[in-house]
Design a protein around this motif. Structure first.
Motif, PDB file in Angstrom:
ATOM      1  N   ILE A   1       0.877  -0.853   0.056  1.00  0.00           N
ATOM      2  CA  ILE A   1      -0.069  -0.293  -0.381  1.00  0.00           C
ATOM      3  C   ILE A   1       0.846   1.197  -0.167  1.00  0.00           C
ATOM      4  CG2 ILE A   1      -1.526   1.109   1.786  1.00  0.00           C
ATOM      5  CD1 ILE A   1      -2.544  -1.770   2.132  1.00  0.00           C
ATOM      6  N   ASP A   2       0.282   2.069  -0.757  1.00  0.00           N
ATOM      7  CA  ASP A   2       1.266   3.343  -0.635  1.00  0.00           C
ATOM      8  C   ASP A   2       1.041   4.495   0.173  1.00  0.00           C
ATOM      9  OD1 ASP A   2       3.020   3.215  -3.415  1.00  0.00           O
ATOM     10  OD2 ASP A   2       0.675   2.631  -4.302  1.00  0.00           O
ATOM     11  N   VAL A   3      -0.685   4.880   0.632  1.00  0.00           N
ATOM     12  CA  VAL A   3      -1.144   5.737   2.199  1.00  0.00           C
ATOM     13  C   VAL A   3      -1.693   5.299   2.313  1.00  0.00           C
ATOM     14  CG1 VAL A   3      -1.026   6.828  -0.089  1.00  0.00           C
ATOM     15  CG2 VAL A   3      -0.772   7.641   2.099  1.00  0.00           C
ATOM     16  N   ALA A   4      -1.426   5.155   3.241  1.00  0.00           N
ATOM     17  CA  ALA A   4      -2.991   5.322   4.787  1.00  0.00           C
ATOM     18  C   ALA A   4      -3.350   6.398   5.368  1.00  0.00           C
ATOM     19  CB  ALA A   4      -2.064   3.868   5.512  1.00  0.00           C
ATOM     20  N   ILE A   5      -3.968   6.359   5.058  1.00  0.00           N
ATOM     21  CA  ILE A   5      -4.632   7.642   6.142  1.00  0.00           C
ATOM     22  C   ILE A   5      -5.466   7.334   7.038  1.00  0.00           C
ATOM     23  CG2 ILE A   5      -6.901   9.175   6.199  1.00  0.00           C
ATOM     24  CD1 ILE A   5      -4.933   9.460   3.200  1.00  0.00           C
TER      25      ILE A   5
ATOM     26  N   PRO B   1     -11.828  17.428  24.138  1.00  0.00           N
ATOM     27  CA  PRO B   1     -10.081  16.953  24.480  1.00  0.00           C
ATOM     28  C   PRO B   1      -9.320  17.552  22.936  1.00  0.00           C
ATOM     29  CG  PRO B   1     -11.933  15.457  23.514  1.00  0.00           C
ATOM     30  CD  PRO B   1     -12.677  16.343  23.944  1.00  0.00           C
ATOM     31  N   GLU B   2      -8.034  18.136  23.071  1.00  0.00           N
ATOM     32  CA  GLU B   2      -7.614  18.186  21.743  1.00  0.00           C
ATOM     33  C   GLU B   2      -8.103  17.336  20.424  1.00  0.00           C
ATOM     34  OE1 GLU B   2      -4.984  20.191  22.421  1.00  0.00           O
ATOM     35  OE2 GLU B   2      -4.685  20.984  24.113  1.00  0.00           O
ATOM     36  N   PRO B   3      -7.749  17.855  19.792  1.00  0.00           N
ATOM     37  CA  PRO B   3      -8.196  17.446  18.911  1.00  0.00           C
ATOM     38  C   PRO B   3      -6.970  16.413  18.565  1.00  0.00           C
ATOM     39  CG  PRO B   3      -8.098  20.242  18.229  1.00  0.00           C
ATOM     40  CD  PRO B   3      -8.189  19.296  20.325  1.00  0.00           C
ATOM     41  N   GLU B   4      -7.522  15.778  17.587  1.00  0.00           N
ATOM     42  CA  GLU B   4      -6.569  14.382  16.426  1.00  0.00           C
ATOM     43  C   GLU B   4      -6.216  14.860  15.673  1.00  0.00           C
ATOM     44  OE1 GLU B   4      -7.737  11.438  19.855  1.00  0.00           O
ATOM     45  OE2 GLU B   4      -9.094  11.719  18.196  1.00  0.00           O
ATOM     46  N   GLY B   5      -5.462  13.689  15.290  1.00  0.00           N
ATOM     47  CA  GLY B   5      -4.410  14.710  13.393  1.00  0.00           C
ATOM     48  C   GLY B   5      -5.224  13.582  12.405  1.00  0.00           C
ATOM     49  N   VAL B   6      -5.326  14.073  11.183  1.00  0.00           N
ATOM     50  CA  VAL B   6      -6.173  12.733  10.529  1.00  0.00           C
ATOM     51  C   VAL B   6      -4.370  12.813   9.425  1.00  0.00           C
ATOM     52  CG1 VAL B   6      -7.296  13.226   7.891  1.00  0.00           C
ATOM     53  CG2 VAL B   6      -8.166  14.184  10.374  1.00  0.00           C
ATOM     54  N   TRP B   7      -4.253  11.657   9.378  1.00  0.00           N
ATOM     55  CA  TRP B   7      -2.607  11.351   9.501  1.00  0.00           C
ATOM     56  C   TRP B   7      -3.026  10.537   7.737  1.00  0.00           C
ATOM     57  CZ3 TRP B   7       0.798  13.860  12.133  1.00  0.00           C
ATOM     58  CH2 TRP B   7       0.686  14.018  13.199  1.00  0.00           C
ATOM     59  N   ALA B   8      -1.862  10.658   6.652  1.00  0.00           N
ATOM     60  CA  ALA B   8      -1.070  10.162   5.424  1.00  0.00           C
ATOM     61  C   ALA B   8      -0.067   9.696   5.776  1.00  0.00           C
ATOM     62  CB  ALA B   8      -1.312  11.113   4.048  1.00  0.00           C
ATOM     63  N   LEU B   9       0.344   8.008   6.410  1.00  0.00           N
ATOM     64  CA  LEU B   9       1.079   7.284   6.436  1.00  0.00           C
ATOM     65  C   LEU B   9       1.532   6.361   5.088  1.00  0.00           C
ATOM     66  CD1 LEU B   9       0.612   8.082   9.619  1.00  0.00           C
ATOM     67  CD2 LEU B   9       0.776   5.552   9.635  1.00  0.00           C
ATOM     68  N   TYR B  10       2.943   6.605   5.040  1.00  0.00           N
ATOM     69  CA  TYR B  10       3.724   5.751   4.275  1.00  0.00           C
ATOM     70  C   TYR B  10       4.862   5.055   3.541  1.00  0.00           C
ATOM     71  CZ  TYR B  10       5.522  10.617   3.490  1.00  0.00           C
ATOM     72  OH  TYR B  10       6.009  12.356   3.575  1.00  0.00           O
ATOM     73  N   PRO B  11       5.682   4.855   3.390  1.00  0.00           N
ATOM     74  CA  PRO B  11       6.848   3.683   3.344  1.00  0.00           C
ATOM     75  C   PRO B  11       7.527   4.069   3.371  1.00  0.00           C
ATOM     76  CG  PRO B  11       5.460   1.926   2.623  1.00  0.00           C
ATOM     77  CD  PRO B  11       4.770   3.778   1.740  1.00  0.00           C
ATOM     78  N   PRO B  12       8.809   4.911   4.167  1.00  0.00           N
ATOM     79  CA  PRO B  12       9.891   6.022   3.918  1.00  0.00           C
ATOM     80  C   PRO B  12      10.835   5.268   3.207  1.00  0.00           C
ATOM     81  CG  PRO B  12      10.251   4.390   5.395  1.00  0.00           C
ATOM     82  CD  PRO B  12       8.974   4.168   5.236  1.00  0.00           C
ATOM     83  N   ARG B  13      11.407   6.296   1.661  1.00  0.00           N
ATOM     84  CA  ARG B  13      11.500   6.130   0.643  1.00  0.00           C
ATOM     85  C   ARG B  13      12.529   7.763   0.987  1.00  0.00           C
ATOM     86  NH1 ARG B  13       7.630   3.953  -4.492  1.00  0.00           N
ATOM     87  NH2 ARG B  13       6.895   2.016  -3.683  1.00  0.00           N
ATOM     88  N   GLN B  14      13.105   7.084  -0.502  1.00  0.00           N
ATOM     89  CA  GLN B  14      13.592   7.888  -0.806  1.00  0.00           C
ATOM     90  C   GLN B  14      13.510   9.044  -1.551  1.00  0.00           C
ATOM     91  OE1 GLN B  14      18.522   7.325  -2.232  1.00  0.00           O
ATOM     92  NE2 GLN B  14      19.037   9.692  -2.022  1.00  0.00           N
ATOM     93  N   TYR B  15      13.175   8.380  -2.717  1.00  0.00           N
ATOM     94  CA  TYR B  15      12.333   9.219  -3.929  1.00  0.00           C
ATOM     95  C   TYR B  15      10.909   9.340  -3.659  1.00  0.00           C
ATOM     96  CZ  TYR B  15      10.951  10.973  -8.415  1.00  0.00           C
ATOM     97  OH  TYR B  15      10.261  12.267  -9.617  1.00  0.00           O
ATOM     98  N   MET B  16      10.228  10.268  -3.832  1.00  0.00           N
ATOM     99  CA  MET B  16       8.295   9.541  -3.432  1.00  0.00           C
ATOM    100  C   MET B  16       7.806  10.102  -5.299  1.00  0.00           C
ATOM    101  SD  MET B  16       5.980  11.664  -1.791  1.00  0.00           S
ATOM    102  CE  MET B  16       5.976  11.004   0.117  1.00  0.00           C
TER     103      MET B  16
END
Length: 293
Positions: A139-143, A258-273
Protein backbone atom coordinates in the motif's frame (compact mmCIF):
# COMPACT_ATOMS: atom_id res chain seq x y z
CA UNK A 1 24.55 -15.48 -12.63
CA UNK A 2 23.18 -11.92 -12.41
CA UNK A 3 22.93 -10.99 -8.74
CA UNK A 4 19.37 -9.69 -9.34
CA UNK A 5 18.24 -13.01 -10.76
CA UNK A 6 15.43 -14.58 -8.75
CA UNK A 7 14.64 -11.63 -6.50
CA UNK A 8 11.40 -10.62 -8.24
CA UNK A 9 10.38 -14.26 -8.51
CA UNK A 10 11.10 -14.97 -4.85
CA UNK A 11 9.20 -11.90 -3.61
CA UNK A 12 6.20 -12.79 -5.78
CA UNK A 13 6.13 -16.38 -4.49
CA UNK A 14 6.58 -15.29 -0.86
CA UNK A 15 3.89 -12.61 -1.13
CA UNK A 16 1.31 -14.69 -3.02
CA UNK A 17 2.12 -18.01 -1.33
CA UNK A 18 2.10 -19.89 -4.61
CA UNK A 19 4.42 -20.58 -7.55
CA UNK A 20 1.38 -20.67 -9.83
CA UNK A 21 0.07 -17.26 -8.72
CA UNK A 22 3.57 -15.81 -8.95
CA UNK A 23 3.92 -17.11 -12.50
CA UNK A 24 0.62 -15.48 -13.50
CA UNK A 25 1.64 -12.17 -11.92
CA UNK A 26 5.02 -12.13 -13.67
CA UNK A 27 3.58 -13.53 -16.90
CA UNK A 28 5.94 -16.49 -17.03
CA UNK A 29 5.89 -20.22 -16.39
CA UNK A 30 5.87 -22.05 -13.08
CA UNK A 31 9.01 -23.87 -14.17
CA UNK A 32 10.80 -20.56 -14.79
CA UNK A 33 9.75 -19.24 -11.38
CA UNK A 34 10.91 -22.42 -9.67
CA UNK A 35 14.25 -22.38 -11.52
CA UNK A 36 14.96 -18.74 -10.68
CA UNK A 37 14.14 -19.20 -6.97
CA UNK A 38 16.33 -22.30 -6.83
CA UNK A 39 19.21 -20.41 -8.45
CA UNK A 40 18.79 -17.61 -5.90
CA UNK A 41 18.91 -20.10 -3.02
CA UNK A 42 22.06 -21.62 -4.46
CA UNK A 43 23.73 -18.23 -4.79
CA UNK A 44 22.81 -17.30 -1.22
CA UNK A 45 23.67 -20.78 0.06
CA UNK A 46 20.45 -20.72 2.11
CA UNK A 47 17.04 -22.32 1.72
CA UNK A 48 14.43 -19.57 1.52
CA UNK A 49 11.27 -21.62 1.07
CA UNK A 50 10.02 -24.90 2.49
CA UNK A 51 7.96 -26.73 -0.13
CA UNK A 52 5.64 -29.68 0.28
CA UNK A 53 2.88 -30.99 -1.95
CA UNK A 54 0.33 -28.92 -0.03
CA UNK A 55 2.13 -26.05 1.67
CA UNK A 56 4.67 -23.38 0.93
CA UNK A 57 6.26 -21.53 3.84
CA UNK A 58 9.17 -19.17 4.37
CA UNK A 59 12.18 -20.36 6.32
CA UNK A 60 13.63 -18.00 8.93
CA UNK A 61 16.31 -17.09 6.39
CA UNK A 62 13.58 -16.50 3.84
CA UNK A 63 11.77 -14.07 6.14
CA UNK A 64 14.96 -12.08 6.70
CA UNK A 65 15.82 -11.99 3.00
CA UNK A 66 12.25 -11.04 1.99
CA UNK A 67 12.40 -7.78 3.95
CA UNK A 68 15.66 -6.75 2.29
CA UNK A 69 14.52 -7.94 -1.13
CA UNK A 70 11.48 -5.65 -0.96
CA UNK A 71 13.76 -2.72 -0.12
CA UNK A 72 15.87 -3.58 -3.17
CA UNK A 73 12.76 -3.57 -5.36
CA UNK A 74 11.67 -0.20 -3.97
CA UNK A 75 15.14 1.24 -4.52
CA UNK A 76 15.12 0.08 -8.13
CA UNK A 77 11.58 1.42 -8.66
CA UNK A 78 12.58 4.75 -7.14
CA UNK A 79 15.61 4.97 -9.41
CA UNK A 80 13.59 4.39 -12.57
CA UNK A 81 10.75 6.66 -11.45
CA UNK A 82 13.22 9.45 -10.71
CA UNK A 83 14.20 9.39 -14.37
CA UNK A 84 10.84 8.67 -15.98
CA UNK A 85 8.59 10.98 -13.99
CA UNK A 86 10.82 14.03 -13.92
CA UNK A 87 8.89 15.96 -16.52
CA UNK A 88 6.04 13.61 -17.30
CA UNK A 89 2.41 13.87 -16.37
CA UNK A 90 1.93 11.63 -13.31
CA UNK A 91 0.74 8.13 -14.09
CA UNK A 92 0.70 4.63 -12.68
CA UNK A 93 -1.21 2.88 -9.90
CA UNK A 94 -1.50 4.12 -6.31
CA UNK A 95 -2.87 1.79 -3.65
CA UNK A 96 -4.58 3.45 -0.67
CA UNK A 97 -6.38 2.42 2.48
CA UNK A 98 -8.63 4.41 4.80
CA UNK A 99 -11.24 3.82 7.52
CA UNK A 100 -14.59 2.90 5.99
CA UNK A 101 -16.77 5.84 7.00
CA UNK A 102 -14.06 8.48 6.72
CA UNK A 103 -12.90 7.08 3.43
CA UNK A 104 -16.41 7.04 1.93
CA UNK A 105 -17.36 10.55 3.02
CA UNK A 106 -14.07 12.45 2.80
CA UNK A 107 -11.17 10.67 1.14
CA UNK A 108 -12.83 9.07 -1.88
CA UNK A 109 -14.59 12.24 -3.12
CA UNK A 110 -11.23 14.01 -2.99
CA UNK A 111 -9.50 11.10 -4.71
CA UNK A 112 -12.11 11.09 -7.48
CA UNK A 113 -11.53 14.80 -8.08
CA UNK A 114 -7.77 14.13 -8.13
CA UNK A 115 -8.28 11.45 -10.79
CA UNK A 116 -10.22 13.90 -12.96
CA UNK A 117 -7.26 16.24 -12.71
CA UNK A 118 -4.70 13.49 -13.41
CA UNK A 119 -6.49 10.91 -15.58
CA UNK A 120 -3.36 8.77 -16.10
CA UNK A 121 -3.26 7.89 -12.38
CA UNK A 122 -5.13 4.73 -11.34
CA UNK A 123 -6.31 4.21 -7.75
CA UNK A 124 -6.86 1.02 -5.79
CA UNK A 125 -8.67 1.90 -2.54
CA UNK A 126 -9.09 -0.55 0.34
CA UNK A 127 -11.65 0.72 2.87
CA UNK A 128 -11.12 -1.07 6.16
CA UNK A 129 -11.32 -0.22 9.85
CA UNK A 130 -8.41 -2.58 10.48
CA UNK A 131 -4.92 -1.11 10.54
CA UNK A 132 -3.47 -3.02 7.62
CA UNK A 133 0.23 -3.76 7.20
CA UNK A 134 0.86 -1.31 4.39
CA UNK A 135 4.40 -2.54 3.68
CA UNK A 136 3.41 -6.20 3.42
CA UNK A 137 0.37 -5.36 1.29
CA UNK A 138 2.20 -2.96 -1.00
CA UNK A 139 0.00 0.00 0.00
CA UNK A 140 1.36 3.41 -0.98
CA UNK A 141 -0.48 5.49 1.60
CA UNK A 142 -2.79 4.83 4.55
CA UNK A 143 -5.15 7.41 6.05
CA UNK A 144 -5.11 7.07 9.85
CA UNK A 145 -7.08 8.98 12.48
CA UNK A 146 -6.02 9.91 16.01
CA UNK A 147 -2.73 9.48 17.80
CA UNK A 148 -0.08 7.53 15.92
CA UNK A 149 1.99 4.70 17.29
CA UNK A 150 5.74 4.86 16.87
CA UNK A 151 6.77 3.20 13.62
CA UNK A 152 9.25 3.38 10.79
CA UNK A 153 6.58 4.83 8.50
CA UNK A 154 6.60 8.42 7.33
CA UNK A 155 3.64 10.55 8.45
CA UNK A 156 2.11 13.73 7.10
CA UNK A 157 -0.72 15.47 8.91
CA UNK A 158 -3.54 16.35 6.55
CA UNK A 159 -6.13 17.75 8.96
CA UNK A 160 -7.59 17.57 12.47
CA UNK A 161 -10.67 16.02 14.03
CA UNK A 162 -12.53 17.32 17.06
CA UNK A 163 -14.56 15.16 19.44
CA UNK A 164 -17.87 16.47 20.81
CA UNK A 165 -20.38 15.32 23.42
CA UNK A 166 -23.92 15.96 22.24
CA UNK A 167 -27.53 15.23 23.11
CA UNK A 168 -30.95 15.87 21.61
CA UNK A 169 -32.97 18.84 22.96
CA UNK A 170 -35.73 16.55 24.27
CA UNK A 171 -33.20 14.39 26.17
CA UNK A 172 -31.78 17.52 27.84
CA UNK A 173 -35.29 18.77 28.59
CA UNK A 174 -36.12 15.49 30.35
CA UNK A 175 -32.79 14.81 32.07
CA UNK A 176 -31.07 18.16 32.40
CA UNK A 177 -27.78 19.31 30.92
CA UNK A 178 -24.50 18.26 32.56
CA UNK A 179 -22.14 21.10 33.46
CA UNK A 180 -19.32 19.07 35.02
CA UNK A 181 -17.64 15.78 34.16
CA UNK A 182 -18.77 14.25 37.44
CA UNK A 183 -22.39 14.68 36.37
CA UNK A 184 -21.93 12.17 33.55
CA UNK A 185 -22.60 9.35 36.04
CA UNK A 186 -26.18 10.66 36.24
CA UNK A 187 -26.76 10.35 32.48
CA UNK A 188 -27.37 7.61 29.95
CA UNK A 189 -24.24 7.59 27.76
CA UNK A 190 -24.27 5.78 24.44
CA UNK A 191 -21.27 3.44 24.27
CA UNK A 192 -19.13 2.85 21.19
CA UNK A 193 -15.88 0.93 20.97
CA UNK A 194 -14.78 2.12 24.40
CA UNK A 195 -16.47 2.70 27.74
CA UNK A 196 -14.07 5.57 28.38
CA UNK A 197 -14.58 9.12 27.13
CA UNK A 198 -11.66 11.53 26.84
CA UNK A 199 -11.78 15.12 28.05
CA UNK A 200 -9.48 18.04 28.77
CA UNK A 201 -9.95 19.25 32.35
CA UNK A 202 -7.86 22.17 33.52
CA UNK A 203 -5.34 21.59 30.76
CA UNK A 204 -4.91 17.90 31.62
CA UNK A 205 -6.35 14.91 29.83
CA UNK A 206 -8.99 13.11 31.89
CA UNK A 207 -10.69 9.82 31.11
CA UNK A 208 -14.22 9.18 32.36
CA UNK A 209 -15.81 5.72 32.48
CA UNK A 210 -19.36 6.02 31.17
CA UNK A 211 -22.47 3.84 31.52
CA UNK A 212 -25.54 3.43 29.33
CA UNK A 213 -28.15 1.11 27.90
CA UNK A 214 -26.86 1.02 24.31
CA UNK A 215 -23.54 -0.33 23.06
CA UNK A 216 -22.78 -0.30 19.33
CA UNK A 217 -19.64 -0.17 17.21
CA UNK A 218 -21.30 2.00 14.54
CA UNK A 219 -20.94 5.76 14.84
CA UNK A 220 -23.95 6.36 12.58
CA UNK A 221 -26.14 4.15 14.76
CA UNK A 222 -25.05 5.99 17.90
CA UNK A 223 -25.74 9.29 16.15
CA UNK A 224 -29.25 8.15 15.24
CA UNK A 225 -29.94 7.05 18.81
CA UNK A 226 -28.68 10.37 20.18
CA UNK A 227 -30.89 12.33 17.77
CA UNK A 228 -33.86 10.29 18.99
CA UNK A 229 -33.22 11.38 22.57
CA UNK A 230 -31.91 8.10 23.98
CA UNK A 231 -28.78 9.53 25.57
CA UNK A 232 -25.55 11.50 25.37
CA UNK A 233 -23.01 10.58 22.71
CA UNK A 234 -19.33 11.40 22.16
CA UNK A 235 -18.34 11.31 18.49
CA UNK A 236 -15.93 13.01 16.07
CA UNK A 237 -17.24 16.24 14.59
CA UNK A 238 -17.81 14.78 11.12
CA UNK A 239 -20.56 12.54 12.54
CA UNK A 240 -22.45 15.19 14.51
CA UNK A 241 -21.71 18.55 12.87
CA UNK A 242 -24.71 18.54 10.54
CA UNK A 243 -27.09 17.57 13.34
CA UNK A 244 -25.62 20.32 15.55
CA UNK A 245 -26.00 22.89 12.77
CA UNK A 246 -29.64 21.83 12.34
CA UNK A 247 -30.16 21.92 16.14
CA UNK A 248 -31.17 18.27 16.21
CA UNK A 249 -28.26 17.89 18.64
CA UNK A 250 -26.78 20.30 21.16
CA UNK A 251 -23.15 20.16 22.22
CA UNK A 252 -22.70 19.79 25.98
CA UNK A 253 -19.54 20.19 28.08
CA UNK A 254 -17.86 22.24 25.30
CA UNK A 255 -15.24 23.59 27.72
CA UNK A 256 -14.03 20.02 28.33
CA UNK A 257 -13.45 19.10 24.67
CA UNK A 258 -10.35 16.90 24.34
CA UNK A 259 -7.39 18.07 22.28
CA UNK A 260 -7.97 17.75 18.53
CA UNK A 261 -6.46 14.62 16.98
CA UNK A 262 -4.65 14.43 13.69
CA UNK A 263 -5.79 13.03 10.36
CA UNK A 264 -2.64 11.48 8.94
CA UNK A 265 -1.25 10.08 5.72
CA UNK A 266 1.21 7.26 6.42
CA UNK A 267 3.53 5.88 3.78
CA UNK A 268 6.67 3.72 3.63
CA UNK A 269 9.95 5.64 3.77
CA UNK A 270 11.54 6.16 0.38
CA UNK A 271 14.39 8.33 -0.72
CA UNK A 272 12.36 9.38 -3.74
CA UNK A 273 8.61 9.76 -3.63
CA UNK A 274 6.77 9.04 -6.90
CA UNK A 275 5.36 12.19 -8.45
CA UNK A 276 1.81 10.83 -8.42
CA UNK A 277 1.97 10.12 -4.67
CA UNK A 278 3.47 13.51 -3.85
CA UNK A 279 0.80 15.27 -5.88
CA UNK A 280 -1.96 13.24 -4.23
CA UNK A 281 -0.75 14.08 -0.71
CA UNK A 282 -0.48 17.76 -1.63
CA UNK A 283 -3.98 17.67 -3.11
CA UNK A 284 -5.52 16.03 -0.03
CA UNK A 285 -3.84 18.55 2.27
CA UNK A 286 -5.08 21.41 0.10
CA UNK A 287 -8.67 20.12 0.09
CA UNK A 288 -8.71 19.58 3.84
CA UNK A 289 -7.41 23.13 4.34
CA UNK A 290 -10.43 24.40 2.40
CA UNK A 291 -12.77 22.44 4.70
CA UNK A 292 -11.25 23.96 7.84
CA UNK A 293 -13.57 26.43 9.60
Amino acid sequence: MDRWTGIDEFVAVATLGSFTHAAKKLNTSVAQISRRVKELEQQLNHQLLTRTTRTLTLTQEGKVFLTHARHLQHAYDDATLALRQRDQQPSGVLKLTAPVMYGEHYIMPMVSDFMRKYPKVSIEMVLSNEQLDIVAMGIDVAIRLGNLKDSSLKARRLSWRNTLVCAAPDYLANHGQPHSLNELTQHNCLIGNSRTWRFLDGGKERNITIHGNLTCNSGWSLLDAACKGIGLVQLPHYYVQEAVNEQRLIEVLPHFRPEPEGVWALYPPRQYMPTSLRLLLDYLAEQFARLAP
